[in-house]
Design an enzyme around this catalytic site. Structure first.
Site, short mmCIF file in Angstrom:
data_model
loop_
_atom_site.label_atom_id
_atom_site.label_comp_id
_atom_site.label_asym_id
_atom_site.label_seq_id
_atom_site.Cartn_x
_atom_site.Cartn_y
_atom_site.Cartn_z
N CYS A 8 16.62 -25.86 -12.65
CA CYS A 8 17.91 -25.66 -13.33
C CYS A 8 19.02 -26.03 -12.34
O CYS A 8 18.74 -26.58 -11.27
CB CYS A 8 18.05 -24.24 -13.88
SG CYS A 8 18.02 -22.94 -12.64
N ARG A 14 17.98 -19.32 -14.51
CA ARG A 14 16.96 -19.74 -15.48
C ARG A 14 15.63 -20.16 -14.84
O ARG A 14 14.56 -19.70 -15.28
CB ARG A 14 17.50 -20.89 -16.35
CG ARG A 14 18.62 -20.45 -17.27
CD ARG A 14 19.34 -21.64 -17.86
NE ARG A 14 20.02 -22.41 -16.80
CZ ARG A 14 20.61 -23.58 -16.97
NH1 ARG A 14 20.59 -24.14 -18.16
NH2 ARG A 14 21.21 -24.20 -15.96
N ASP A 123 22.96 -21.99 -20.15
CA ASP A 123 23.08 -21.42 -18.80
C ASP A 123 23.77 -20.05 -18.85
O ASP A 123 24.97 -19.97 -19.14
CB ASP A 123 23.89 -22.39 -17.93
CG ASP A 123 23.78 -22.03 -16.45
OD1 ASP A 123 23.43 -20.87 -16.14
OD2 ASP A 123 24.03 -22.92 -15.61
P1 4NP Z 1 21.12 -21.46 -13.21
O1 4NP Z 1 22.61 -20.87 -13.32
O2 4NP Z 1 21.26 -22.98 -13.20
O3 4NP Z 1 20.42 -20.98 -14.44
O4 4NP Z 1 20.54 -20.90 -11.92
C1 4NP Z 1 23.60 -21.18 -12.39
C2 4NP Z 1 23.72 -20.42 -11.25
C3 4NP Z 1 24.74 -20.69 -10.33
C4 4NP Z 1 25.62 -21.71 -10.59
C5 4NP Z 1 25.52 -22.47 -11.74
C6 4NP Z 1 24.50 -22.20 -12.64
N1 4NP Z 1 26.69 -21.98 -9.68
O5 4NP Z 1 27.51 -22.86 -9.95
O6 4NP Z 1 26.76 -21.33 -8.60
#
Ligand code: 4NP
Length: 154
Positions: A8, A14, A123
């Protein structure tokens, strides 16, 4: 060994939920020696970070064990290491392709493509809806495992 990598954007919400949900499903089917599972990010900004607290809460609520986690970035050479590289949304697929460059062995998938509904795991970092993300991931993982079991005659 069949190697599965969930990917992800940040590898803190995720893809680690998918990693630990899928590990639990694999273990319950007695396939831990046949299938290995890991997860990675396409972004560099969260490298080294642990699983998001709300994702941990969802895993605990559903009695899914998890280990201490350190977000790591997807590397170009991971393409050779894994049999399945599974993104959560369309943007993840674009970012994965940017890193691995090409997919000659058709290893890159979107998790919900294994389900009848298709679509994306939204997300929760942006939506705040960790319950929906958890449920979508669980559905995708269930169908992914069925597909691997069929493909490899496990
Ligand atoms: P993930 O969610 O892709 O599901 O782990 C996110 C976690 C952190 C960030 C973006 C998406 N971020 O920009 O820090």
């Amino acid at each position: 060994m069949i190697k599965v990598l969930f990917v992800c954007l940040g590898n803190i919400c995720r893809s680690p939920m998918a990693e630990f949900i899928f590990k639990d499903m694999v273990k319950k089917k007695g396939l831990s020696k046949a299938i290995s599972v890991s997860s990675a990010a396409t972004s560099s900004s969260t490298i080294g970070m642990d699983i998001h607290e709300e994702a941990k809460i969802k895993l605990t609520e559903n009695e899914i064990p998890y280990n201490k986690h350190k977000a790591k970035k997807l590397l170009k050479q991971d393409y050779q290491k894994y049999n399945y590289i599974i993104g959560m949304d369309n943007s993840n697929i674009e970012n994965i392709m940017h890193i691995v460059k090409e997919d000659p062995n058709n290893k890159v998938y979107k998790l919900l493509d294994f389900t009848d509904e298709k679509g994306e795991v939204a997300d929760p970092w942006y939506t705040g809806n960790f319950t929906k993300a958890y449920n979508d991931i669980e559905k995708g993982c269930k169908e992914l495992l069925k597909s691997i079991i069929e493909n490899y005659n496990l």
